[in-house]
Scaffold this active site. Structure first.
Site, PDB file in Angstrom:
ATOM      1  CG  HIS A 204      -2.044   0.906   1.236  1.00  0.00           C
ATOM      2  ND1 HIS A 204      -2.217   1.900   2.190  1.00  0.00           N
ATOM      3  CD2 HIS A 204      -3.098   1.020   0.383  1.00  0.00           C
ATOM      4  CE1 HIS A 204      -3.310   2.565   1.934  1.00  0.00           C
ATOM      5  NE2 HIS A 204      -3.868   2.077   0.838  1.00  0.00           N
ATOM      6  CE  LYS A 206      -1.493   4.765  -1.461  1.00  0.00           C
ATOM      7  NZ  LYS A 206      -2.146   4.248  -0.273  1.00  0.00           N
ATOM      8  CG  ASP A 211      18.495  12.668  -9.895  1.00  0.00           C
ATOM      9  OD1 ASP A 211      18.530  11.541 -10.412  1.00  0.00           O
ATOM     10  OD2 ASP A 211      18.432  13.722 -10.556  1.00  0.00           O
ATOM     11  CG  HIS A 377      -7.491   8.419   0.126  1.00  0.00           C
ATOM     12  ND1 HIS A 377      -6.173   8.333  -0.303  1.00  0.00           N
ATOM     13  CD2 HIS A 377      -7.924   7.145   0.206  1.00  0.00           C
ATOM     14  CE1 HIS A 377      -5.848   7.066  -0.492  1.00  0.00           C
ATOM     15  NE2 HIS A 377      -6.881   6.321  -0.180  1.00  0.00           N
ATOM     16  CE  LYS A 379      -3.963   6.730   2.781  1.00  0.00           C
ATOM     17  NZ  LYS A 379      -5.282   6.248   2.903  1.00  0.00           N
ATOM     18  CG  ASP A 384       1.968  17.451  22.269  1.00  0.00           C
ATOM     19  OD1 ASP A 384       0.747  17.352  22.503  1.00  0.00           O
ATOM     20  OD2 ASP A 384       2.825  16.844  22.905  1.00  0.00           O
TER      21      ASP A 384
END
Length: 459
Positions: A204, A206, A211, A377, A379, A384
């Site tokens: 999952h 991404k 470079d 979508h 995440k 703090d």
């Protein structure tokens, strides 16, 4: 004669089911999963043996998971940020310390994120590493294909890794075009025969590395819906992180481990990467090859470290008992705990389970909010005024135990302030969830929520 054959076959299937049930009891990750598989395999082996072959394994075999150490040595660094010291357990879990010297940039939503990623790819001189869970053969997918082909034609080493299940509808012609153009392309899949049957274990992650100068990590996949092209879910709300500095080498290492798992070939390690800023970063890779529940431990450690606030954004809210207890304890400590989830469903089973978990979280004093404009979508975690996390990990059992995930933890007041500003805008577009959302739901819908929760271990 036929009846004798059928009887012997039935006896053989039940014996095989009993044997397989023993395997499930010993190897299942959760007691609920062990009980469900054992009952099904003993009582109904005719219908559960084949699904167990594809879904029953609790562990990926042969994957070279990173070493785990008792201490990553962060306490020995006198210049470490106090928050890094507080999160030393996560450094130990990752097997490496927080690295200092990073420049960080929030990329809010698909247009900004893909503009930045395509611009970085266009500047590549040596190599480009690209990994996504989902790649579609649509407008955005073709733009990615063209960008990679152009760099390969210029002599740049280009590697593309995608998940075979997440990208199940990617046509062979898309991949063939890339290969003919000099791009190294591979679907994520284990080379050992015993792993080939497993559909539950998905990559999952991404990420993009260019470079070794910059890296990108977050929740975006490659598809027109991530630019808002999928009704009724649009506008699509997501976030990507661009980072420059030493931790880019850790992103590269994560890609190289997945590439080696899938191809058996080794990519060269990153060279020395100069400091680009002041932020401290820890790249944490988690997945079913780990001996420990690294995904759940990551969230639990972040929540326990909070003293003033924990703001979470997740498309799927299916927490395990450890994470839910950590959130409740944070509330009892006086921490401002807020969880943002979607108001629209892209997977109805998960949405039903999330709705029930949100209701139960409310009873524990956890602030729950539904994002209104489109599908959420994103995440993201803010702890703090100094610690933030962006990655691919959802707050659900699948991300905790079944998916290969990657998260970048950043300790930096300036970046945390950017995250706070972004999340404040998001929460301003939310509706606070109230108990009546569950109480006023039709009875059959409430039953459906409880049924959906039975499948928490695989959601």
């Amino acid at each position: 004669m036929l009846t004798d054959i059928l009887a012997l076959t039935a006896v053989a299937l039940h014996l095989l089911g009993i044997t397989t049930a023993m395997h499930a009891v010993v190897h299942a990750r959760t007691p609920q999963g062990a009980m469900a598989w054992a009952l099904g395999l003993v009582l109904l082996p005719y219908v559960t043996l084949v699904p167990y072959l594809y879904l029953g394994s609790s562990h990926v075999h042969g994957y070279a998971s990173p070493p785990r150490r008792r201490s990553a040595g962060i306490l020995a660094n006198p210049d470490a940020h106090p928050a890094c010291v507080r999160l030393d357990a996560l450094a130990a879990l990752a097997g490496r310390p927080f690295r200092r010297g990073h420049a960080l940039r929030l990329l809010v939503d698909g247009q900004a994120a893909f503009d930045a990623m395509f611009a970085a790819i266009a500047r590549a001189q040596r190599d480009v590493l690209v990994q996504f869970f989902i790649i579609h053969d649509d407008v955005l997918g073709l733009l990615l294909q063209q960008a990679l082909l152009e760099r390969a034609a210029a002599g740049v080493r280009v590697h593309l890794l995608y998940d075979n299940i997440g990208s199940h509808d990617l046509p062979p012609a898309y991949v063939d075009t890339l290969r003919r153009g000099g791009v190294q392309v591979q679907a994520f899949a284990g080379r050992r025969w015993r792993n080939r049957f497993q559909l539950n274990f998905r990559n999952h992650r991404k990420l993009v590395v260019v470079d070794d100068a910059c890296g990108f990590v977050g929740g975006l996949n490659v598809g027109d819906e991530y630019l808002g092209g999928r009704l009724p879910l649009s506008p699509w709300r997501d976030t990507q992180l661009e980072l420059r500095g030493p931790a880019v080498a850790d992103l590269r290492r994560a890609f190289a481990e997945d590439w080696h798992w899938s191809t058996g070939t080794t990519l060269p390690a990153a060279g020395a990467i100069a400091d680009q800023g002041t932020a401290s970063v820890l790249v944490l890779t988690t997945g079913p090859a780990d001996d420990q529940e690294t995904g759940s431990l990551c969230f639990t450690a972040l929540i326990h470290a909070a003293r003033q606030r924990v703001w979470l954004s997740t498309p799927y809210f299916v927490p395990d008992s450890a994470v839910l207890s950590a959130l409740q304890l944070a509330v009892l400590r006086g921490v401002d705990v807020r969880v943002m989830i979607p108001s629209r469903a892209d997977h109805h089973g998960v949405f039903l389970a999330s709705t029930l978990h949100a209701h139960e979280a409310l009873q524990r004093g956890i602030g729950m909010y539904r994002y209104q404009p489109g599908f959420l979508h994103q995440k993201a975690v803010l702890v703090d005024d100094h610690t933030a996390a962006i990655g691919s990990m959802n707050l659900d059992s699948r991300s905790f135990r079944l998916n290969f995930e990657i998260t970048a933890l950043a300790v930096d007041e300036a970046f945390a302030a950017d995250m706070e500003a972004m999340l404040r805008e998001d929460f301003a577009r939310c509706r606070a969830i109230e108990a009546r959302e569950y109480d006023d739901a039709p009875y059959l819908r409430r039953v459906a929520m409880h049924v959906a929760r039975l499948f928490d271990p695989i959601l």
